[in-house]
Scaffold this active site. Structure first.
Site, PDB file in Angstrom:
ATOM      1  N   TYR A   1      34.244  33.763  41.724  1.00  0.00           N
ATOM      2  CA  TYR A   1      35.652  33.429  41.566  1.00  0.00           C
ATOM      3  C   TYR A   1      36.335  34.328  40.533  1.00  0.00           C
ATOM      4  O   TYR A   1      37.503  34.691  40.688  1.00  0.00           O
ATOM      5  CB  TYR A   1      35.804  31.962  41.148  1.00  0.00           C
ATOM      6  CG  TYR A   1      35.639  30.971  42.273  1.00  0.00           C
ATOM      7  CD1 TYR A   1      36.671  30.706  43.172  1.00  0.00           C
ATOM      8  CD2 TYR A   1      34.449  30.285  42.439  1.00  0.00           C
ATOM      9  CE1 TYR A   1      36.511  29.802  44.197  1.00  0.00           C
ATOM     10  CE2 TYR A   1      34.287  29.357  43.466  1.00  0.00           C
ATOM     11  CZ  TYR A   1      35.320  29.129  44.344  1.00  0.00           C
ATOM     12  OH  TYR A   1      35.166  28.232  45.363  1.00  0.00           O
TER      13      TYR A   1
ATOM     14  N   TYR B   1      38.618  39.299  38.467  1.00  0.00           N
ATOM     15  CA  TYR B   1      39.520  39.372  37.324  1.00  0.00           C
ATOM     16  C   TYR B   1      38.855  40.057  36.131  1.00  0.00           C
ATOM     17  O   TYR B   1      39.518  40.753  35.355  1.00  0.00           O
ATOM     18  CB  TYR B   1      39.963  37.957  36.939  1.00  0.00           C
ATOM     19  CG  TYR B   1      40.500  37.188  38.120  1.00  0.00           C
ATOM     20  CD1 TYR B   1      41.660  37.600  38.773  1.00  0.00           C
ATOM     21  CD2 TYR B   1      39.837  36.083  38.614  1.00  0.00           C
ATOM     22  CE1 TYR B   1      42.145  36.923  39.867  1.00  0.00           C
ATOM     23  CE2 TYR B   1      40.310  35.391  39.715  1.00  0.00           C
ATOM     24  CZ  TYR B   1      41.465  35.812  40.341  1.00  0.00           C
ATOM     25  OH  TYR B   1      41.927  35.146  41.432  1.00  0.00           O
TER      26      TYR B   1
END
Length: 657
Positions: free
Chosen positions: A390, A394
């Site tokens: 997930y 990022y």
């Protein structure tokens, strides 16, 4: 700088003829503004003022058209007012558009002015309060942000230090100029995503200066080994590759800890109200100016997010809801920050309470605006085994793709394909370079990109990796298994990597107060009267190790293995080798564009033991003294026992005689 009048002259006809707006005067103000502004702004300034800028002289064909148009002085007045409006909003940014050499010169001058100002106050016999007031006046006239309250003698010494001015001016210039670029609409996905071109170049120049300074600085340790500071920095978390790997290790360990306890995982995306966005996406996904935007900076948006998160955590703490995880701050294409968070709750009731609290506070400000309820908060349930996937995207956007080369994730038996695509057109020639823009964005606005929630301190983890194994023997003998287990979790054993899950379990679990973790950092006690270079008392000494807070070994220290370093002054030959050919590659290494340079193994120290660890491991004593029962490892050796018995017999015989 000439001031543009805001009121037409109306005292008399003579004053009107002398001061009336003219096309020449309007054009001169327009040219002055364009000359002072950064080159990248000039096209945007023309577009911004163009709607208010009617043609000064028009080729009119008929008398009717001439009578319908406004006079020349009115066109000039409208243009002057448009220029004045621009200066009111962006004039400070144009004025502070300084190069680094200009900032350094300004810092030297301001430090000298502060010194002269204080000398004048002392010559007049003024009190300390009056001297501080004069320094406060100087700092506030300059207009920079104060990092600390201007109080006492330390404030005076800071203002007399050019290095302090240089640091504060660099922060002020970068933020105010970048805020101007954002307000003008120069930061968005079709132009420059995350940060302006000038902001990116400013950050790259800073990294290059830092890398060159580190490459020129030599230090020698106790064993006589000489390294550059750049080589030493690449061995720690300053290296993005190491920092990214450590982050992924912590995320994977937290997920394993949660899965073993059947905790509920939430993936939360938190955004800001629309007034924080300078640009919105119109039809077809094209960026258009946002009418609700009121000049907020990314720093303002980050403070809003922090404030709402503090209220959320306080509300959940009052209800007794425990949570832990990691949050990541990331920019939108227009530089507005938003958060992604991995959060685990102990049960379903806790997860529902977290969702309710987050929605309550995030919708408490402009919650009735269009799309707020649907888009401002997005919460999903995480699949078991997929937490690392997930947030890997990022993390890669912030530290670079090399940091995640060995940290891919598998969910339900399938390898996750991570999308590391960049949103900046300028990165099309250099694929995978978008993390440099994100790094420049975070550095410009002082935004902390990664922060853990409810997990043990990573400082304890890093310090425990410095502790030598022999110090654990006493803890093991006394039955302090938690400390021994935490030590084993921090280190890599052959093919077994470091285990954050085991570390969390050894430290006591999750969501604990700071005093309830099993280990905490131990600090050296400052000497009486010890002060920093500005005369402020030092209240907390440097970290020297760890201290147990619970169990039979409560209060006992584990000393970190730290090496004493001294600067090398006369190693010119080594310095030239360290710097040669590295000027261009320095910035790339600082951004994680490669791995630390290989270094051949050094020979054994001439003393026969390692100076930096001998005081802790006891190697010096083993070199100087023969085997004896005083050393634990010699207790069970037959030759040592026989030698000891013979010595005791000889001593007894001598005593008898």
């Amino acid at each position: 700088m000439p001031t543009i009048p805001r009121k037409l002259p109306n005292a008399s006809l003579a004053e009107w003829n002398a001061r009336k707006p003219t096309a020449h005067l309007a054009r001169s103000h327009m040219e002055r503004v364009l000359k002072c502004a950064p080159p990248a702004w000039r096209a945007a300034i023309g577009e911004r003022i163009a709607p208010k800028r009617a043609p000064i002289v028009a080729a009119l064909q008929t008398d009717a058209e001439f009578l319908a148009s406004q006079p020349e002085w009115a066109d000039a007045w409208d243009l002057m007012q448009a220029v004045a409006d621009f200066e009111d909003e962006y004039g400070a940014a144009s004025m502070w558009n300084l190069g680094d050499w200009e900032i350094c010169e300004m810092a030297e001058k301001l430090a000298g002015e502060a010194d002269e100002l204080d000398d004048l106050c002392i010559a007049r016999g003024e009190s300390l309060a009056a001297r501080v007031d004069s320094i406060r006046m100087l700092i506030r006239c300059v207009g920079i942000t104060e990092d600390k309250p201007i109080q006492g003698e330390p404030a005076i010494k800071r203002a007399q230090d050019a290095a302090w001015w240089r640091k504060r001016l660099r922060v002020h210039v970068s933020r105010i100029v970048e805020a101007g670029a954002i307000g003008l609409g120069l930061v968005h996905k079709e132009r420059c995503g995350y940060v302006s071109q000038d902001g990116l170049q400013r950050r790259q120049a800073q990294l290059k200066r830092n890398a060159e300074a580190l490459g020129r600085t030599l230090f020698r340790n106790e064993a006589g080994q000489v390294y550059t500071l750049r080589e030493l920095a690449e061995l720690g978390t300053a290296n993005p590759v190491i920092r990214g790997g450590e982050l992924m290790t912590r995320i994977r360990g937290a997920e394993e800890y949660a899965d073993a306890r059947a905790h509920v995982g939430l993936f939360v995306t938190l955004t800001l109200p629309s007034r924080f966005h300078p640009v919105k996406l119109g039809s077809g996904g094209r960026p258009v100016p946002n009418k609700k935007y009121k000049g907020a900076t990314p720093r303002d948006g980050q403070l809003w997010l922090r404030d709402m998160w503090a209220k959320t955590r306080a509300a959940l703490a009052r209800k007794g809801v425990k949570m832990y995880g990691l949050r990541v701050a990331e920019p939108h294409h227009d530089a507005t920050p938003h958060w992604h968070a991995l959060i685990w709750a102990e049960d379903e009731a806790g997860a529902l309470a977290i969702e309710e609290a987050v929605r309550k506070y995030w919708l408490s400000d402009d919650g009735d605006e269009r799309g707020a309820e649907q888009n401002r908060v997005n919460i999903k349930r995480m699949l078991k085994g997929g937490a690392a996937g997930y947030v890997a995207k990022y993390i890669a956007k912030s530290v670079g793709h090399l940091a995640l080369a060995e940290h891919q994730d598998v969910v339900n038996g399938h390898q996750i394909t991570l999308d590391f695509g960049d949103t900046n057109p300028r990165d099309a020639k250099e694929p995978g370079a978008g993390f440099k823009s994100v790094d420049a964005w975070a550095a410009t606005w002082g935004i902390r990109q990664f922060q853990t929630i409810g997990m043990p301190s990573v400082t304890v983890w890093r310090e425990l990796r410095r502790v030598t194994r022999d110090q654990l023997e006493l803890f093991q003998l006394e039955g302090d298994r938690a400390t021994v287990r935490a030590f084993q979790a921090c280190h890599r054993h052959a093919e077994l990597r470091a285990d954050w899950r085991m570390f969390m379990e050894a430290m006591g679990g999750h969501a604990l107060p700071r005093k309830r973790w099993h280990l905490c950092t131990a600090h050296r006690t400052p000497e009486d009267g010890q002060v920093n270079k500005y005369g402020e008392p030092v209240k907390v000494g440097r970290i020297v190790g760890l201290r147990a807070q619970h169990g039979r070994m409560c209060g006992r220290w584990l000393v970190s293995r730290r090496i004493a370093w001294a600067p090398v002054i006369s190693e010119q030959a080594h310095a030239s080798q360290a710097v040669e050919g590295e000027t261009t590659a320095a910035a790339g290494q600082a951004q994680g564009g490669g791995t630390p340079p290989a270094r051949a193994a050094l020979p054994r120290a001439w003393t026969g033991f390692n100076n930096c660890t001998a005081r802790i491991t006891g190697e010096l004593a083993r070199e100087l003294f023969p085997p004896s029962p005083h050393f634990k490892e010699d207790w069970c050796k037959p030759e040592t026992v026989a030698q000891f018995r013979a010595l005791r017999a000889m001593q007894a015989t001598e005593a008898w005689h």
